[in-house]
Design a protein around this motif. Structure first.
Motif, PDB file in Angstrom:
ATOM      1  N   PHE A  53     -13.231 -39.112 -66.668  1.00 15.88           N
ATOM      2  CA  PHE A  53     -13.342 -40.086 -67.713  1.00 15.88           C
ATOM      3  C   PHE A  53     -14.347 -40.852 -68.167  1.00 15.88           C
ATOM      4  N   HIS A  54     -15.707 -39.803 -68.081  1.00 16.38           N
ATOM      5  CA  HIS A  54     -16.524 -40.426 -69.531  1.00 16.38           C
ATOM      6  C   HIS A  54     -16.560 -39.338 -70.172  1.00 16.38           C
ATOM      7  N   PHE A  55     -16.352 -37.862 -69.775  1.00 13.99           N
ATOM      8  CA  PHE A  55     -16.781 -36.891 -70.495  1.00 13.99           C
ATOM      9  C   PHE A  55     -15.860 -37.525 -71.877  1.00 13.99           C
ATOM     10  N   HIS A  56     -14.893 -37.268 -71.311  1.00 14.85           N
ATOM     11  CA  HIS A  56     -13.202 -37.782 -72.439  1.00 14.85           C
ATOM     12  C   HIS A  56     -13.631 -38.748 -73.685  1.00 14.85           C
ATOM     13  N   TYR A  57     -14.313 -40.169 -73.117  1.00 12.91           N
ATOM     14  CA  TYR A  57     -15.562 -41.150 -73.832  1.00 12.91           C
ATOM     15  C   TYR A  57     -16.344 -40.772 -74.877  1.00 12.91           C
ATOM     16  N   GLU A  58     -17.162 -40.419 -73.502  1.00 11.51           N
ATOM     17  CA  GLU A  58     -18.214 -39.601 -74.719  1.00 11.51           C
ATOM     18  C   GLU A  58     -18.010 -38.624 -75.707  1.00 11.51           C
ATOM     19  N   GLU A  59     -16.902 -37.476 -75.424  1.00  6.97           N
ATOM     20  CA  GLU A  59     -16.441 -36.573 -76.763  1.00  6.97           C
ATOM     21  C   GLU A  59     -15.429 -37.046 -77.649  1.00  6.97           C
ATOM     22  N   ARG A  60     -15.024 -37.786 -77.475  1.00  6.44           N
ATOM     23  CA  ARG A  60     -14.589 -39.232 -78.814  1.00  6.44           C
ATOM     24  C   ARG A  60     -14.992 -39.737 -79.514  1.00  6.44           C
ATOM     25  N   LEU A  61     -16.585 -39.767 -78.756  1.00  8.18           N
ATOM     26  CA  LEU A  61     -17.394 -40.976 -79.361  1.00  8.18           C
ATOM     27  C   LEU A  61     -18.483 -39.975 -80.535  1.00  8.18           C
ATOM     28  N   ILE A  62     -18.487 -38.448 -79.836  1.00 11.25           N
ATOM     29  CA  ILE A  62     -19.459 -37.483 -80.752  1.00 11.25           C
ATOM     30  C   ILE A  62     -18.654 -36.248 -82.250  1.00 11.25           C
ATOM     31  N   ALA A  64     -16.242 -37.945 -82.906  1.00 11.67           N
ATOM     32  CA  ALA A  64     -16.043 -39.811 -84.800  1.00 11.67           C
ATOM     33  C   ALA A  64     -17.033 -39.327 -85.233  1.00 11.67           C
ATOM     34  N   ALA A  65     -18.807 -39.468 -84.589  1.00 13.97           N
ATOM     35  CA  ALA A  65     -19.757 -39.099 -85.500  1.00 13.97           C
ATOM     36  C   ALA A  65     -19.935 -37.754 -86.098  1.00 13.97           C
ATOM     37  N   GLY A  66     -18.835 -36.872 -85.810  1.00 15.40           N
ATOM     38  CA  GLY A  66     -19.112 -34.878 -86.710  1.00 15.40           C
ATOM     39  C   GLY A  66     -20.809 -34.838 -85.926  1.00 15.40           C
ATOM     40  N   TYR A  67     -20.114 -34.857 -84.402  1.00 18.97           N
ATOM     41  CA  TYR A  67     -21.477 -33.881 -83.723  1.00 18.97           C
ATOM     42  C   TYR A  67     -20.568 -31.915 -84.163  1.00 18.97           C
ATOM     43  N   PRO A  68     -21.809 -31.818 -85.208  1.00 16.40           N
ATOM     44  CA  PRO A  68     -21.544 -30.012 -84.660  1.00 16.40           C
ATOM     45  C   PRO A  68     -21.048 -29.367 -83.512  1.00 16.40           C
ATOM     46  N   ASP A  69     -22.202 -30.056 -82.781  1.00 18.34           N
ATOM     47  CA  ASP A  69     -21.508 -28.867 -81.443  1.00 18.34           C
ATOM     48  C   ASP A  69     -20.841 -29.591 -80.215  1.00 18.34           C
ATOM     49  N   LEU A  70     -19.803 -30.482 -80.693  1.00 19.84           N
ATOM     50  CA  LEU A  70     -19.027 -30.631 -79.782  1.00 19.84           C
ATOM     51  C   LEU A  70     -18.219 -29.377 -79.505  1.00 19.84           C
ATOM     52  N   GLU A  71     -18.103 -28.770 -79.428  1.00 25.65           N
ATOM     53  CA  GLU A  71     -17.181 -27.251 -78.364  1.00 25.65           C
ATOM     54  C   GLU A  71     -18.405 -27.173 -77.387  1.00 25.65           C
ATOM     55  N   ARG A  74     -17.988 -30.528 -75.141  1.00 26.55           N
ATOM     56  CA  ARG A  74     -17.069 -30.031 -74.037  1.00 26.55           C
ATOM     57  C   ARG A  74     -17.188 -29.010 -72.963  1.00 26.55           C
ATOM     58  N   ALA A  75     -17.504 -27.937 -73.221  1.00 28.99           N
ATOM     59  CA  ALA A  75     -17.306 -26.653 -72.379  1.00 28.99           C
ATOM     60  C   ALA A  75     -18.203 -27.207 -71.483  1.00 28.99           C
ATOM     61  N   ILE A  76     -19.469 -27.575 -71.478  1.00 29.39           N
ATOM     62  CA  ILE A  76     -20.552 -27.719 -70.516  1.00 29.39           C
ATOM     63  C   ILE A  76     -19.578 -28.726 -69.766  1.00 29.39           C
ATOM     64  N   HIS A  77     -19.543 -29.722 -70.249  1.00 32.91           N
ATOM     65  CA  HIS A  77     -18.708 -30.561 -69.203  1.00 32.91           C
ATOM     66  C   HIS A  77     -16.877 -30.616 -68.180  1.00 32.91           C
ATOM     67  N   GLY A  78     -16.276 -29.440 -69.250  1.00 36.53           N
ATOM     68  CA  GLY A  78     -15.682 -28.866 -67.969  1.00 36.53           C
ATOM     69  C   GLY A  78     -16.424 -28.268 -67.078  1.00 36.53           C
ATOM     70  N   ASN A  79     -17.133 -27.038 -67.362  1.00 35.46           N
ATOM     71  CA  ASN A  79     -17.240 -26.347 -66.320  1.00 35.46           C
ATOM     72  C   ASN A  79     -18.200 -27.554 -65.383  1.00 35.46           C
ATOM     73  N   PHE A  80     -18.800 -28.644 -65.770  1.00 38.04           N
ATOM     74  CA  PHE A  80     -19.075 -29.801 -64.397  1.00 38.04           C
ATOM     75  C   PHE A  80     -18.028 -29.978 -63.634  1.00 38.04           C
ATOM     76  N   VAL A  81     -16.684 -30.521 -64.000  1.00 35.79           N
ATOM     77  CA  VAL A  81     -15.612 -31.341 -63.939  1.00 35.79           C
ATOM     78  C   VAL A  81     -14.962 -30.786 -62.996  1.00 35.79           C
ATOM     79  N   LYS A  82     -15.264 -28.845 -63.232  1.00 37.90           N
ATOM     80  CA  LYS A  82     -14.007 -27.989 -62.382  1.00 37.90           C
ATOM     81  C   LYS A  82     -15.176 -27.217 -60.958  1.00 37.90           C
ATOM     82  N   TRP A  83     -16.763 -27.221 -61.241  1.00 39.02           N
ATOM     83  CA  TRP A  83     -18.133 -27.316 -60.475  1.00 39.02           C
ATOM     84  C   TRP A  83     -17.413 -28.611 -58.717  1.00 39.02           C
ATOM     85  N   VAL A  84     -17.748 -29.791 -59.564  1.00 42.85           N
ATOM     86  CA  VAL A  84     -17.252 -31.223 -58.916  1.00 42.85           C
ATOM     87  C   VAL A  84     -16.282 -31.088 -57.871  1.00 42.85           C
ATOM     88  N   SER A  85     -14.640 -30.290 -58.519  1.00 39.83           N
ATOM     89  CA  SER A  85     -13.669 -30.188 -58.142  1.00 39.83           C
ATOM     90  C   SER A  85     -13.401 -29.676 -56.939  1.00 39.83           C
TER      91      SER A  85
END
Length: 133
Positions: A53-62, A64-71, A74-85
């Motif tokens: 939930f948090h990562f999705h929210y944060e990714e939408r925020l950044i 919208a802000a035009g953060y150039p390293d979004l992808e 996002r990959a770092i977040h995905g890896n963490f969620v997979k690790w916890v799962s």
């Protein structure tokens, strides 16, 4: 680990969510120290769900802000969620063996590094964009 102002990224919602993630990891450590396997399982579920939930929210925020390293972020977040799962699945599959201290240390270190390192990189973008997401 405890929340301090050093963790702030300048967005009240993200800061609150980071504080909840820190509290969740602390709850996991407490439940594990009490050998409360049912609670550990529930907290691992909560951690996986809340992180997603948090990562999705944060990714939408950044985004919208035009953060150039979004992808990359996002990959770092995905890896963490997979690790916890995967951790949760392993915990349930193998008879709810106690979590190793290294797992709890990894979670604390990962979150601290992520908030103080990776997340601080997008701070100037959300501050200048005034993103309300």
């Amino acid at each position: 680990m405890r929340w301090t102002d050093d963790f702030s990224v300048g967005n009240l919602h993200i800061d609150e969510q980071h504080s909840i993630l820190i509290d969740t990891i602390n709850q996991l450590a407490s439940a594990e120290s009490l050998q409360n396997h049912h609670s550990v399982s529930m907290i691992l579920d909560e951690l996986a769900s809340y992180a997603a939930f948090h990562f999705h929210y944060e990714e939408r925020l950044i985004a919208a802000a035009g953060y150039p390293d979004l992808e990359a972020h996002r990959a770092i977040h995905g890896n963490f969620v997979k690790w916890v799962s995967d951790l949760r699945d392993e915990y349930l599959t193998f008879g709810r063996r106690p979590l190793r201290e290294s797992v709890l240390t990894y979670l604390r270190d990962w979150l601290g590094h992520h908030i103080l390192g990776e997340d601080q990189r997008y701070r100037p973008y959300i501050e200048t964009a005034g993103c309300p997401v």
